[in-house]
Design an enzyme around this catalytic site. Structure first.
Site, PDB file in Angstrom:
ATOM      1  N   LYS A 141       0.777  -1.074  -0.255  1.00 42.16           N
ATOM      2  CA  LYS A 141      -0.264   0.058  -0.298  1.00 42.16           C
ATOM      3  C   LYS A 141       1.130   1.222  -0.373  1.00 42.16           C
ATOM      4  O   LYS A 141       0.389   2.366  -0.336  1.00 42.16           O
ATOM      5  CB  LYS A 141      -1.277   0.383   1.456  1.00 42.16           C
ATOM      6  CG  LYS A 141      -1.855  -1.097   0.883  1.00 42.16           C
ATOM      7  CD  LYS A 141      -3.194  -0.806   2.222  1.00 42.16           C
ATOM      8  CE  LYS A 141      -4.171  -1.343   2.151  1.00 42.16           C
ATOM      9  NZ  LYS A 141      -5.507  -1.385   3.748  1.00 42.16           N
ATOM     10  N   GLY A 154      -5.500   2.270  18.313  1.00 45.99           N
ATOM     11  CA  GLY A 154      -4.261   1.597  17.144  1.00 45.99           C
ATOM     12  C   GLY A 154      -3.716   2.975  16.138  1.00 45.99           C
ATOM     13  O   GLY A 154      -4.638   4.232  15.668  1.00 45.99           O
ATOM     14  N   ALA A 175      -5.150   0.936   8.866  1.00 43.60           N
ATOM     15  CA  ALA A 175      -7.103   1.749   8.611  1.00 43.60           C
ATOM     16  C   ALA A 175      -6.889   2.325   9.741  1.00 43.60           C
ATOM     17  O   ALA A 175      -7.690   3.874   9.181  1.00 43.60           O
ATOM     18  CB  ALA A 175      -7.331   0.105   9.713  1.00 43.60           C
TER      19      ALA A 175
HETATM   20  P1  NDP Z   1      -1.376  -2.382  11.532  1.00 47.29           P
HETATM   21  O1  NDP Z   1      -0.604  -3.386  11.483  1.00 47.29           O
HETATM   22  O2  NDP Z   1      -0.963  -1.545   9.943  1.00 47.29           O
HETATM   23  O3  NDP Z   1      -1.643  -1.807  12.687  1.00 47.29           O
HETATM   24  C1  NDP Z   1      -2.105  -2.422  13.612  1.00 47.29           C
HETATM   25  C2  NDP Z   1      -2.683  -1.914  14.840  1.00 47.29           C
HETATM   26  O4  NDP Z   1      -2.768  -2.592  15.683  1.00 47.29           O
HETATM   27  C3  NDP Z   1      -1.628  -0.668  15.520  1.00 47.29           C
HETATM   28  O5  NDP Z   1      -2.011   0.088  15.588  1.00 47.29           O
HETATM   29  C4  NDP Z   1      -1.049  -2.370  17.046  1.00 47.29           C
HETATM   30  O6  NDP Z   1      -0.717  -1.177  17.948  1.00 47.29           O
HETATM   31  C5  NDP Z   1      -2.472  -2.666  17.104  1.00 47.29           C
HETATM   32  N1  NDP Z   1      -2.870  -4.195  18.025  1.00 47.29           N
HETATM   33  C6  NDP Z   1      -2.608  -5.155  17.223  1.00 47.29           C
HETATM   34  N2  NDP Z   1      -2.971  -6.190  18.380  1.00 47.29           N
HETATM   35  C7  NDP Z   1      -2.908  -5.378  19.281  1.00 47.29           C
HETATM   36  C8  NDP Z   1      -2.755  -5.880  21.124  1.00 47.29           C
HETATM   37  N3  NDP Z   1      -2.682  -6.971  21.141  1.00 47.29           N
HETATM   38  N4  NDP Z   1      -2.881  -4.981  21.867  1.00 47.29           N
HETATM   39  C9  NDP Z   1      -3.091  -3.589  21.584  1.00 47.29           C
HETATM   40  N5  NDP Z   1      -2.657  -3.127  19.982  1.00 47.29           N
HETATM   41  C10 NDP Z   1      -2.753  -4.241  19.221  1.00 47.29           C
HETATM   42  O7  NDP Z   1      -3.156  -3.137  10.288  1.00 47.29           O
HETATM   43  P2  NDP Z   1      -4.499  -2.216  10.061  1.00 47.29           P
HETATM   44  O8  NDP Z   1      -4.258  -0.930  10.469  1.00 47.29           O
HETATM   45  O9  NDP Z   1      -3.767  -2.160   8.489  1.00 47.29           O
HETATM   46  O10 NDP Z   1      -5.123  -2.951  10.091  1.00 47.29           O
HETATM   47  C11 NDP Z   1      -5.912  -3.220  11.883  1.00 47.29           C
HETATM   48  C12 NDP Z   1      -7.144  -4.008  11.478  1.00 47.29           C
HETATM   49  O11 NDP Z   1      -8.418  -3.548  10.701  1.00 47.29           O
HETATM   50  C13 NDP Z   1      -6.921  -5.053  10.946  1.00 47.29           C
HETATM   51  O12 NDP Z   1      -7.709  -6.540  11.141  1.00 47.29           O
HETATM   52  C14 NDP Z   1      -7.887  -5.250   9.296  1.00 47.29           C
HETATM   53  O13 NDP Z   1      -8.281  -6.751   8.893  1.00 47.29           O
HETATM   54  C15 NDP Z   1      -8.765  -4.270   9.245  1.00 47.29           C
HETATM   55  N6  NDP Z   1      -8.772  -3.591   8.239  1.00 47.29           N
HETATM   56  C16 NDP Z   1     -10.780  -3.685   7.854  1.00 47.29           C
HETATM   57  C17 NDP Z   1     -11.030  -2.766   7.003  1.00 47.29           C
HETATM   58  C18 NDP Z   1     -11.853  -3.111   7.025  1.00 47.29           C
HETATM   59  O14 NDP Z   1     -12.202  -2.213   5.426  1.00 47.29           O
HETATM   60  N7  NDP Z   1     -13.111  -3.138   7.628  1.00 47.29           N
HETATM   61  C19 NDP Z   1      -9.887  -2.359   6.097  1.00 47.29           C
HETATM   62  C20 NDP Z   1      -8.435  -2.146   6.772  1.00 47.29           C
HETATM   63  C21 NDP Z   1      -8.002  -3.056   7.684  1.00 47.29           C
HETATM   64  P3  NDP Z   1       1.076  -1.961  18.088  1.00 47.29           P
HETATM   65  O15 NDP Z   1       1.333  -0.133  16.695  1.00 47.29           O
HETATM   66  O16 NDP Z   1       0.972  -0.942  19.739  1.00 47.29           O
HETATM   67  O17 NDP Z   1       2.174  -2.384  16.864  1.00 47.29           O
END
Ligand code: NDP
Length: 286
Positions: free
Chosen positions: A72, A133, A137
């Site tokens: 992306k 987060g 997204a």
């Molecule tokens: P990224 O990998 O870019 O970011 C993940 C985020 O989740 C980070 O902020 C991370 O925190 C946080 N995170 C993950 N696990 C934990 C945890 N156990 N405790 C606290 N924070 C946590 O992923 P994306 O932003 O691309 O995607 C996130 C979600 O959004 C995915 O599950 C995806 O399925 C969903 N999504 C849905 C869409 C839709 O159209 N409905 C479109 C795009 C995504 P840290 O920075 O601290 O690691």
């Protein structure tokens, strides 16, 4: 027989890994319902092959492509033009080909905004938002909320560097007032928040019992609580929030609406959103 054509129009997604990306289900359900001879191909493209893969869109006379992990951000290098909001977000998930040029859009945040309005009944203007987060997204959602006039965005993230980077981006490039709080405790939602969003991957299948660590009793019934997780649509987060009388919207609305924007860009036709949503729901039930 004269106007019969067997030529298919091609679109799809490049990702690595990509096998579990469900977009084909909703896009092809939409094509079929409108009787369009379009095919959506789910293609594994390695990072080192992205340049050639983007060139092939023109060679194969394709209509466009979706980009998912890890392409992306990298794809920006290979585009002729990028939409202003996608430029701020720093990522593109939808490309279309026009007159031999590649144009980039980011439909994730826009899909969320449509769902906010249509499923949640809310406009962003003047609203105070709390978002958990700071990944891709969250970037897309907060930039669109900020550009649509949200007054205040509080980003809560475990990784401080990533959270601060998002807040800096919002404060520097949009009119919103953004602030950051590190997520190292059970978070209490401020009483004057209007919209609360889980934009982490917590609760995504198969980890369906996990939910964000917040004090759920601080959710008040004037708040709209949103999840980005599309699978399962009814997450543990939304289940818990509903116990406190709040209205909720799920991630399926965002997913379908972001796909519907791509559908319209590629085909020129309004997407049959309900057909696409039902197809995905059925898929996720399996
Ligand atoms: P990224 O990998 O870019 O970011 C993940 C985020 O989740 C980070 O902020 C991370 O925190 C946080 N995170 C993950 N696990 C934990 C945890 N156990 N405790 C606290 N924070 C946590 O992923 P994306 O932003 O691309 O995607 C996130 C979600 O959004 C995915 O599950 C995806 O399925 C969903 N999504 C849905 C869409 C839709 O159209 N409905 C479109 C795009 C995504 P840290 O920075 O601290 O690691």
């Amino acid at each position: 027989m004269a106007d019969k054509s067997y030529k298919a129009e091609l679109v799809g997604v490049y990702g690595c890994p990509v096998a579990e990306n469900p977009t084909v289900i909703m896009e092809e359900a939409g094509f079929k319902s409108l009787n369009l001879n379009y095919r959506y191909l789910t293609m594994e493209v390695k990072p080192e092959d992205l340049k050639a893969a983007m060139e092939s869109l023109k060679v194969l006379n394709m209509k466009g492509i979706n980009l998912t992990i890890p392409h992306k951000v990298e794809v920006l290098k290979y585009l002729d033009s990028v939409a202003a909001d996608a430029e701020i977000i720093g990522a593109v998930n939808t490309v279309y080909v026009k007159d031999g040029k590649l144009y980039g859009e980011n439909t994730d945040g826009k899909g969320f905004m449509i769902s906010l309005k249509e499923d949640g009944g809310l406009e962003a203007k003047g609203k105070k938002v709390v978002i958990f987060g700071a990944g891709g997204a969250a970037r897309a959602i907060t930039v669109e909320l900020a550009l649509a006039g949200a007054s205040h965005i509080i980003v809560i993230n475990r990784n401080e560097e990533r959270g601060l980077a998002l807040v800096k981006l919002l404060n520097d490039k949009t009119p919103v007032k953004a602030e950051f709080a590190v997520w190292d405790h059970i978070f209490k939602v401020p009483e004057d928040a209007d919209i609360v969003i889980n934009s982490t991957s917590i609760g995504l299948y198969p980890n369906i019992d996990e939910k964000p660590e917040i004090d759920y009793s601080t959710l008040k019934n004037h708040m709209l609580v949103c999840d980005v997780i599309p699978n399962p649509p009814q997450t543990a987060f939304l289940n818990e929030a509903q116990k406190y009388g709040v209205k909720t919207i799920d991630g399926l609305g965002m997913l379908v609406n972001q796909g519907a924007i791509g559908f319209k860009i590629w085909t020129g036709k309004d997407a049959p959103v309900n057909v696409m949503k039902e197809a995905l729901k059925k898929e996720f039930e399996v």
